[in-house]
Motif scaffolding. Structure first.
Motif, PDB file in Angstrom:
ATOM      1  N   UNK A   1     -10.721  -9.916  -2.534  1.00  0.00           N
ATOM      2  CA  UNK A   1      -9.720  -9.660  -3.784  1.00  0.00           C
ATOM      3  C   UNK A   1      -9.533 -11.204  -4.312  1.00  0.00           C
ATOM      4  N   UNK A   2      -9.949 -12.213  -3.853  1.00  0.00           N
ATOM      5  CA  UNK A   2      -9.610 -13.686  -4.178  1.00  0.00           C
ATOM      6  C   UNK A   2      -9.859 -13.861  -5.694  1.00  0.00           C
ATOM      7  N   UNK A   3     -10.497 -13.456  -6.486  1.00  0.00           N
ATOM      8  CA  UNK A   3     -10.994 -13.591  -7.774  1.00  0.00           C
ATOM      9  C   UNK A   3      -9.840 -12.535  -8.677  1.00  0.00           C
ATOM     10  N   UNK A   4      -9.213 -11.761  -8.096  1.00  0.00           N
ATOM     11  CA  UNK A   4      -8.476 -10.831  -8.991  1.00  0.00           C
ATOM     12  C   UNK A   4      -7.423 -11.623  -9.603  1.00  0.00           C
ATOM     13  N   UNK A   5      -6.888 -11.119 -10.847  1.00  0.00           N
ATOM     14  CA  UNK A   5      -5.658 -11.907 -11.417  1.00  0.00           C
ATOM     15  C   UNK A   5      -4.304 -11.467 -10.626  1.00  0.00           C
TER      16      UNK A   5
ATOM     17  N   UNK B   1      -0.831  -6.144  -6.750  1.00  0.00           N
ATOM     18  CA  UNK B   1      -2.490  -6.248  -6.737  1.00  0.00           C
ATOM     19  C   UNK B   1      -3.207  -5.775  -5.364  1.00  0.00           C
ATOM     20  N   UNK B   2      -2.204  -6.234  -4.367  1.00  0.00           N
ATOM     21  CA  UNK B   2      -2.956  -6.340  -2.993  1.00  0.00           C
ATOM     22  C   UNK B   2      -2.821  -4.751  -2.579  1.00  0.00           C
ATOM     23  N   UNK B   3      -1.777  -4.299  -3.041  1.00  0.00           N
ATOM     24  CA  UNK B   3      -1.894  -2.903  -2.509  1.00  0.00           C
ATOM     25  C   UNK B   3      -2.640  -1.768  -3.554  1.00  0.00           C
ATOM     26  N   UNK B   4      -2.662  -2.329  -4.841  1.00  0.00           N
ATOM     27  CA  UNK B   4      -3.693  -1.420  -5.414  1.00  0.00           C
ATOM     28  C   UNK B   4      -5.126  -1.542  -4.871  1.00  0.00           C
ATOM     29  N   UNK B   5      -5.364  -2.713  -4.200  1.00  0.00           N
ATOM     30  CA  UNK B   5      -6.744  -2.652  -3.552  1.00  0.00           C
ATOM     31  C   UNK B   5      -6.747  -2.498  -2.204  1.00  0.00           C
TER      32      UNK B   5
ATOM     33  N   UNK C   1      -7.475 -18.849   1.873  1.00  0.00           N
ATOM     34  CA  UNK C   1      -7.096 -17.276   2.188  1.00  0.00           C
ATOM     35  C   UNK C   1      -5.759 -17.134   1.807  1.00  0.00           C
ATOM     36  N   UNK C   2      -4.881 -18.127   2.134  1.00  0.00           N
ATOM     37  CA  UNK C   2      -3.417 -18.015   2.188  1.00  0.00           C
ATOM     38  C   UNK C   2      -3.092 -18.239   0.672  1.00  0.00           C
ATOM     39  N   UNK C   3      -3.772 -19.029  -0.190  1.00  0.00           N
ATOM     40  CA  UNK C   3      -3.389 -19.358  -1.526  1.00  0.00           C
ATOM     41  C   UNK C   3      -3.728 -17.906  -2.345  1.00  0.00           C
ATOM     42  N   UNK C   4      -4.774 -17.130  -2.230  1.00  0.00           N
ATOM     43  CA  UNK C   4      -5.160 -16.255  -2.914  1.00  0.00           C
ATOM     44  C   UNK C   4      -4.729 -14.820  -2.517  1.00  0.00           C
ATOM     45  N   UNK C   5      -4.913 -14.741  -0.950  1.00  0.00           N
ATOM     46  CA  UNK C   5      -4.377 -13.468  -0.482  1.00  0.00           C
ATOM     47  C   UNK C   5      -3.650 -13.363   0.591  1.00  0.00           C
ATOM     48  N   UNK C   6      -2.215 -13.829   0.339  1.00  0.00           N
ATOM     49  CA  UNK C   6      -1.150 -14.015   1.542  1.00  0.00           C
ATOM     50  C   UNK C   6      -0.902 -12.764   2.184  1.00  0.00           C
ATOM     51  N   UNK C   7      -0.730 -11.737   1.319  1.00  0.00           N
ATOM     52  CA  UNK C   7      -0.644 -10.545   2.066  1.00  0.00           C
ATOM     53  C   UNK C   7      -1.536 -10.094   3.005  1.00  0.00           C
ATOM     54  N   UNK C   8      -2.665 -10.359   3.012  1.00  0.00           N
ATOM     55  CA  UNK C   8      -3.626 -10.022   3.900  1.00  0.00           C
ATOM     56  C   UNK C   8      -3.488 -10.933   5.272  1.00  0.00           C
ATOM     57  N   UNK C   9      -2.900 -11.822   5.077  1.00  0.00           N
ATOM     58  CA  UNK C   9      -2.607 -12.642   6.679  1.00  0.00           C
ATOM     59  C   UNK C   9      -1.222 -11.945   6.950  1.00  0.00           C
ATOM     60  N   UNK C  10      -0.166 -11.748   6.214  1.00  0.00           N
ATOM     61  CA  UNK C  10       0.785 -10.837   6.629  1.00  0.00           C
ATOM     62  C   UNK C  10       0.508  -9.614   7.233  1.00  0.00           C
ATOM     63  N   UNK C  11      -0.504  -8.845   6.488  1.00  0.00           N
ATOM     64  CA  UNK C  11      -0.813  -7.268   7.263  1.00  0.00           C
ATOM     65  C   UNK C  11      -1.628  -7.673   8.494  1.00  0.00           C
ATOM     66  N   UNK C  12      -2.475  -8.647   8.626  1.00  0.00           N
ATOM     67  CA  UNK C  12      -3.034  -9.063   9.613  1.00  0.00           C
ATOM     68  C   UNK C  12      -1.993  -9.289  10.708  1.00  0.00           C
ATOM     69  N   UNK C  13      -1.005 -10.149  10.528  1.00  0.00           N
ATOM     70  CA  UNK C  13       0.025 -10.589  11.624  1.00  0.00           C
ATOM     71  C   UNK C  13       0.655  -9.375  12.122  1.00  0.00           C
ATOM     72  N   UNK C  14       1.097  -8.232  11.169  1.00  0.00           N
ATOM     73  CA  UNK C  14       1.757  -7.416  11.590  1.00  0.00           C
ATOM     74  C   UNK C  14       1.411  -6.321  12.364  1.00  0.00           C
ATOM     75  N   UNK C  15      -0.066  -6.176  12.070  1.00  0.00           N
ATOM     76  CA  UNK C  15      -0.862  -5.533  13.044  1.00  0.00           C
ATOM     77  C   UNK C  15      -0.954  -5.991  14.540  1.00  0.00           C
TER      78      UNK C  15
END
Ligand code: FMN
Ligand code: SF4
Ligand code: FES
Lengths: 763, 429, 176
Positions: B15-19, B26-30, B101-115
């Motif tokens: 997702x890093x190149x998505x606006x 955006x994270x949830x859309x993808x 990773x954190x700059x472009x897709x912070x929710x990915x990290x949150x999701x990973x941490x919650x799992x």
């Protein structure tokens, strides 16, 4: 540690060791020499010096034996080329930035780093770079610091935190810039100097002994501290009749205190060779006249004649004999003998105000030793402030809690610093300690006691619950606030608490080095206390023969009555407020100049040993008494040795039966006096009296909420500490000098007042 | 700078190149948070751990420890709270993947941490970010706020019984705080000194409670593992190194950046010469440090024509290791003596000072390097340096000491001429 | 041993702690509370709080340190040992703009020496120094995680990457 036994193999030899044993201890115990700097038993593990490396089968890399817990079947190699290379490498690293200035270092000769370097031999010096330089400086009037010599073993920071609870000194900076220090570069703490003691190198130094002597010039004599009732063992270092320093370093002495000493024990000794020590006996031939130097013969004759006159004219009870909780058992015993056998007076006592008689009469359990305190499961502290008044006890309590998981219950009218360590703090109104004792002895009185204490009675229930839950040792300690009746009640508590799985031990907290011994020698059996004697001066009491002086509190407002005495003879080190009234002053020898024994608050009878010859013309207190007795035509029979006096003590005092100096020889195995354990006494009289006292207490007093500053008692100037300039700085609040590169003593002018414009030398 | 995948579909970089890629929307859309939902609604904690084990995911922080196994060390019956701590200290020279990773897709990290938190039963979790990455902490804080508002974080996540919180925490400038136990000391408010192991953090970590410390890249791999299943994820890579790996490429290449490669990507030469756009200015390749400063440096001839496979085993075979994936490329102009001196200064600066060999050894080494650089080199210095390294390696309290030694040992061994050159006095050794 | 003859490296020991304790606005206090709320143990908040004190007071001055000790129920020494460990915490004053040039390997080989020279030349100071007007301090620091966009520098918390001398001029000139 469990009793289960496991097998380990060290360098090819099989050993059985207790499960959970630490490898480094096991190896050393079995005679394998493992070098180390940072490892220190009973302190948090550090594993940073990396000296103690060994090879353990099935483990990658060399392992630090200080961190390894032995497991069954462990196979260990402590000596091999690989290990020696690693250990030599660590030495090389440690010495790289070390200044190697052993010839000018106060620690030279007793430095662990130096010793290790010598032992290894043939250390190649490959480090040819410029050393990181750090200037030496003072951290306080007591502690000098040469940071460049530091090997960062952090023993100092750990004792400061774990023993003292002060955490005043810490590591700052990072990497090669790490330094041991303090915020602002000035050490604000109780100045115990234990950081100096445990320092393996010359990084932290005794500022009062700076560049005074080399260790090997000093004759080391093991003796007992002359300050508080804990009775720490120490090594007196003397050269040419001068006491130079005091340490507890365990290569010299291995007493109940390990390497621990407090500020007074360590730094409070310069009074011994102080120029104001009395030089000769002094006689005031007529009231209002001056004290005039005299010979010993003349003084003893004079005193004997005067005492004879008083007794002849007014009977034996007109002579008061006053001993001291500071002098040896031998000295107190001879005063007792003098009073009871020679004179036959009923009026004898000591200047101790905390009379332990009711306690010992009702003693329902053995006294707790300091070791017992360290491993206690529950500690109940009623009144007192051990950290300031019995610092070793304070340290043992803290370690019991922090390292041993003990529960501490503090009952005190001030939130003393130990409260930090407590599981429960009962904050009582000032002056109501007796009510707390009553409540514990007599549950029915809890309600009224609680109202006087200013607490909820549920707080007392919590104490009972904690005690009920205790499996192991319960140590009950009490300070000098407790009345005689309350002491009796505490002494009998073990009977009411008796239960399987609980051992109750008692620990009184008297103030002086021989408070307990003075009691044991019978000096508290007389019919008058010191204050009563003062009040009766010129009336029932016409003459007083005393060792030491009255305290300021005892004397305050009673100067005029004291002046009414026909005759006052004092054995003293210095001129004091009391000697101002004396007709004869006899120069007494200090603890460093004599042989004898003190009995501490564990009931340990410990040796005092002569380190230097008597200063000036001083004589041991017991010897003066014996000579006076001879002059009065009663030969005590032992004008020659303290040991002979002690033999008689052992014959006369049941608790000391069988003791001899040779039996007391080993300070690492102190001998406890055998106090009689009293029956389950009927205490109704005492409890009734206590109830009345408690009933009469006001329940309005304000509580004291401020935690007293570290050192509030330790830094108070007494007759002895007054002779140590550094104590004046501390009493004045330990101000930071403008430059720490010169001795802080530059701040004191000759008259010992503080000087603010500090010499800018060195900056 | 390039960010993207080569040789595989992008997973972590999808997702890093998505606006507005950092936004929840955006994270949830993808497909974002679908894995968390799946985990919370249809998987037991043990199922999660077992998927992660199957994925053959190895920790991306540098040590490469199998993540599933680490998670399974956490005692299930401990009465103490448990913690998941994300290691976002990223201070290894040459490494900057976690940052993007954190700059472009912070929710990915949150999701990973919650799992991870669900798998381990952690109610409180921290992201320990190096202090210099302040702007990332702000991004993470905003993302956490968004997630909290959307019921994805905090109490009763997604309406289930599972509650867990994630907080950011800032470091303050100390490489050693990337070491997991030092990180925990720092998080407790102490000096960042490493702690003794055992006990391992999984048993006694943060506040003496069971704690799992994982790198950002490790945790961000988890949602994909759950989505596609552990086995499928593993198959993207090799048997022992599952999935994809991010490489932070810097130095003398035309296209530096963050590259997502399948584990086992062959070969390193092609990667440098083609994927990274070849050597900057057409100069000759001289050396590569493939895994962050703490690994062995490689000579060009260990790479060119050698088919070095880019995964844990392949790199060890090639003479180095994956480390943190900080891929530093150096051309012929670089003096390896100088570059090694530079790294040694780094280790000296970052040595925490706890243990003797690392504290004194790195200080000494820097002094030797400086003396040589100032023309005071002696022939015996090389031997001295090697011996000092040997005396540090394996004797220090934590692996930083080893990390300081390896670059020097490998540089001296592989580029002796660059060292010898400095030791020549008047053209002679 | 005469100590005067040897070059003295000043120690990073700040001034004596006075009686003064810093105080902050209610917004800042609220921010501090929000950090404290994250941790079961107060001491954990020491680094975030130090950054706040540093932001508000320029550096960790004595009143600021006293505040931290009081707020976190710690001893002064506890603050000192932590403050001196981390390289981003300043126990002495720094310029309004703290320019931190990364000097580690990737930046070094991609042109850091030129950037440092340019910055220092422009400001007339050496690394580690502060301009006389107190506006700028220049430091050389270790890797900041911008190796792919080297050379770089950080001013305060702001990253400036892919630098050229011209770009450095632009950045510095645009500072208020
Ligand atoms: C000196 C040193 C520095 C380290 N720095 C980092 C780092 O910056 N980021 C990181 O994730 N792991 C770092 N590690 C590795 C961690 O100790 C730990 O192995 C890692 O966080 C575990 O996460 P993982 O299993 O996900 O890799 C470092 C290790 C050492 C010895
Ligand atoms: S090796 Fe030792 S000094 Fe170096 S960082 Fe680790 S613990 Fe600290
Ligand atoms: S004694 Fe074991 S490391 Fe120092």
């Amino acid at each position: 540690m469990s009793t289960e036994v496991i097998k380990v193999n060290v360098d090819g030899m099989d050993f059985e060791v207790p499960k959970g044993a630490r490898l480094i201890d096991v190896c050393r115990d079995k005679g394998y020499d493992i070098p180390s700097f940072c490892y220190y038993a009973d302190l948090a593990l550090q594993a940073s010096c990396r000296m103690c490396l060994v090879r353990i089968e099935k483990m990658p890399k060399l392992q630090t034996s200080c961190t390894i817990t032995c497991t069954d079947g462990m196979v260990v190699t402590t000596q091999s080329d690989e290990i020696e290379k690693a250990q030599r490498a660590m030495m090389e690293f440690l010495l790289a930035n070390h200044p190697l200035d052993c010839p000018v270092c106060d620690r030279g000769g007793e430095c662990e780093l130096q010793e290790m370097a010598f032992d290894w031999g043939g250390l190649e010096e490959r480090f040819t770079e410029k050393k990181n330089y750090r200037p030496e400086k003072y951290l306080s009037p007591m502690v000098a610091n040469d940071p460049q010599r530091c090997i960062l073993c952090k023993r100092c920071t750990r004792v400061c935190d774990e023993w003292m609870g002060e955490d005043a000194i810490e590591a700052g900076g990072r990497g090669a810039n790490t330094v041991i220090g303090t915020y602002g570069g000035w050490l604000d703490c109780s100045q115990c100097g234990n950081c100096i003691e445990v320092c393996p190198t010359g990084t932290l130094l005794d500022a009062t002994y700076r560049h005074q002597a080399r260790p090997w010039e000093l004759a080391q004599t093991i003796s007992t501290c002359t300050y508080c009732s804990d009775g720490c063992q120490m090594s007196l270092g003397a050269r040419g009749g001068e006491l130079m320093r005091i340490v507890a370093r365990d290569r010299y002495v291995n007493g109940l205190n390990g390497e621990f000493l407090c500020i007074k024990g360590r730094f409070g000794h310069p009074f011994v060779n102080h120029e104001e020590r009395l030089r000769t006996p002094l006689i005031r031939y007529k009231k209002g006249g001056k004290l005039i130097p005299a010979t010993w013969d003349e003084a003893i004759r004079h005193v004997a004649r005067k005492l004879d006159e008083v007794v002849d004219a007014h009977g034996p009870n007109a002579l008061g004999v006053v001993g001291s909780p500071r002098i040896t058992n031998e000295a107190n015993y001879l005063l007792y003998k003098f009073a009871t056998e020679l004179v036959g007076t009923e009026h004898y006592t000591t200047t101790e105000t905390f009379d332990l008689k009711p306690f010992f009469q009702n003693l329902g359990a053995p006294l707790a030793t300091h070791r017992d305190i360290r491993y206690a499961k529950t500690i109940l502290l009623i009144g007192g402030e051990p950290e300031e008044l019995q610092p070793l006890t304070g340290k043992q309590i803290r370690q019991a809690v922090r390292n041993g998981g003990a529960k501490l219950i503090v009952v005190n009218s001030v939130p003393i610093r130990l409260v930090e360590q407590s599981a429960q703090f009962i904050h009582i109104r000032p002056g109501t300690e007796n009510a707390a004792v009553l409540a514990l002895s007599d549950k029915a009185s809890s309600g009224v006691a609680a109202s006087r204490l200013g607490i909820e009675s549920s707080e007392l229930d919590t104490v009972r619950q904690t005690i009920a839950d205790t499996q192991g040792d319960l140590v009950i300690m009490f300070g000098g606030e407790i009345s005689g009746d309350a002491q009796a009640a505490i002494a009998q508590l073990p009977y009411s608490l008796r239960r399987d799985g609980l051992r109750v031990l008692l620990h009184p907290l008297p103030l002086h080095n021989n408070s307990v011994g003075a009691h044991d020698m019978g000096m508290m059996n007389g019919k008058m206390s010191a204050v009563q004697m003062l009040d009766a001066a010129g009336d029932a009491i016409r003459a007083v023969y005393m060792a030491g002086s009255f305290s300021a509190e005892q004397l305050r407002g009673r100067e005029e009555t004291l002046a009414k005495l026909d005759f006052l003879v004092i054995q003293e080190l210095f001129e004091t407020e009391t000697t101002a009234f004396a007709d004869v002053v006899l120069p007494a020898a200090s603890f460093a100049e004599i042989d004898g024994t003190f009995t501490n608050n564990d009931g340990f009878v410990q040796r005092v040993r002569q380190s230097i010859p008597p200063v000036n013309q001083a004589k041991a207190d017991w010897l003066i008494t014996a000579q006076l007795a001879t002059e009065l035509e009663m030969d005590f029979g032992f004008n020659l040795s303290a040991s002979a006096v002690f033999r008689e003590i052992a014959e006369q005092i049941p608790a000391y039966a069988g003791l001899r100096y040779p039996v007391l020889k080993d300070e690492s195995n102190p001998v406890q006096a055998k106090y009689r354990i009293a029956e389950d006494n009927d205490l109704s009289a005492e409890l009734n009296a206590l109830r009345e006292v408690v009933n009469a207490m006001p329940d309005t007093a304000e509580k004291l909420n401020a935690t007293p500053k570290v050192g509030h008692e330790l830094f108070k100037l007494g007759t002895l500490t007054d002779k140590v300039p550094q104590f004046h700085l501390l009493a004045a609040g330990n101000p930071r000098p403008e430059t720490v590169r010169v001795s802080p003593l530059y701040q004191i002018t000759v008259d010992e007042s503080l000087r603010h414009e500090v010499a800018a030398a060195g900056e | 700078m390039f960010i993207g995948a080569i040789g595989c579909e992008p997973l972590q970089l999808a997702r890093v190149h998505l606006e507005h890629s950092h936004s929840l929307e955006v994270y949830q859309q993808h497909g974002g948070y679908a894995s968390l939902r799946k985990v919370l609604t249809s998987m037991s904690p043990d199922d999660v751990i077992s998927e992660v084990k199957k994925s053959a995911l190895r920790g991306r922080g540098g040590a490469g420890f199998p993540t599933g196994m680490k998670w399974s060390f956490v005692p299930k019956d401990s009465p103490k709270p448990k913690y998941v701590v994300c290691n976002a200290d990223e201070s290894e020279p040459g490494t900057f993947k976690d940052r993007y990773l954190m700059e472009r897709d912070p929710h990915l990290l949150i999701e990973g941490m919650l799992i991870a938190a669900y798998a381990l039963g952690a109610k409180t979790n921290y992201i320990y970010t190096r202090g210099e990455y302040r702007y990332l902490i702000d991004i993470m804080d905003r993302a956490l706020e968004e997630a909290r508002a959307a019921g994805l974080l905090g109490a009763k996540i997604l309406g289930t019984e599972f509650s867990s919180e994630v907080y950011t925490h800032t470091g303050a400038g100390a490489y050693i705080c990337g070491e997991e136990t030092a990180l925990l000391s720092s998080l407790e408010g102490l000096r960042g000194h490493p702690r003794m192991k055992p006990p391992f953090p999984a048993v006694s970590g943060l506040y003496a409670s069971p704690t799992v410390v994982n790198n950002v890249e490790t945790l961000t791999a988890v949602p994909d593992i759950i989505r596609m299943g552990g086995e499928a994820y593993q198959r993207l890579g090799t048997e022992k190194s599952g999935g994809t790996k991010l490489w932070s490429v810097s130095g003398h290449v035309n296209r530096p950046g963050v590259y997502e490669l399948p584990m086992g990507y062959d070969d390193m030469e092609k990667f440098i010469m083609e994927d990274c756009g070849g050597m900057l200015g057409g100069k000759q390749l001289k050396a590569v440090i493939p895994g962050g400063s703490s690994v062995y440096i490689m000579r060009a001839d260990q790479i060119i024509g050698k088919d070095v496979r880019m995964d844990y085993e392949g790199l060890v075979a090639g003479g180095s290791s994956v480390g943190s994936g900080g891929f530093i490329v150096m051309n012929e102009t670089v003096d390896i003596f100088e570059s090694t001196k530079n790294l040694t200064e780094f280790y000296k600066h970052e040595s925490c000072g706890w243990c003797t060999p690392c504290r004194e050894g790195t200080d000494w080494l820097v002094k030797v390097f400086k003396r040589i650089a100032n023309g005071g080199g002696r022939p015996e210095d090389v031997q001295l340096m090697l011996d000092l390294c040997d005396n540090i390696e394996g004797k220090s309290f934590c692996p930083l000491g080893d990390a300081a030694s390896w670059p020097i040992q490998s540089a001296i061994k592989r580029f002796p001429e660059d060292f010898r050159k400095h030791l020549m006095v008047n053209g002679q050794n | 041993m005469s100590t005067q003859l040897i070059n003295i490296q000043p120690m990073s020991q700040p001034v004596d702690i006075g009686d003064e304790v810093a105080s902050f606005s209610s917004e800042v206090e609220a921010e501090i509370d929000s950090h404290l709320a994250k941790y079961p143990v107060m001491r954990s908040a020491i680094l975030p709080l130090m950054f706040i004190v540093q932001r508000e007071r320029g550096y960790l001055d004595a009143p600021g340190v006293a505040y931290l000790a009081k707020r976190l129920h710690l001893r002064i020494t506890d603050i000192w040992e932590v403050a001196t460990f981390y390289s981003m915490l300043n126990t002495t004053p720094v310029g309004k703009y703290h320019i931190q040039v990364c000097k580690t390997l990737s930046c070094k080989i991609m042109g850091e020496p030129g950037i440092t020279e340019h910055v220092c030349g422009k400001l007339g100071i050496k690394p580690g120094e502060t301009t006389a007007d107190g506006r700028f301090t220049v430091s050389l620091v270790e890797c900041l995680g911008s190796c792919g966009t080297a050379p770089m520098l950080q001013i305060g918390f702001d990253y400036h990457e892919n630098l050229t001398p011209a770009k450095v001029d632009q950045i510095l000139d645009a500072l208020p």
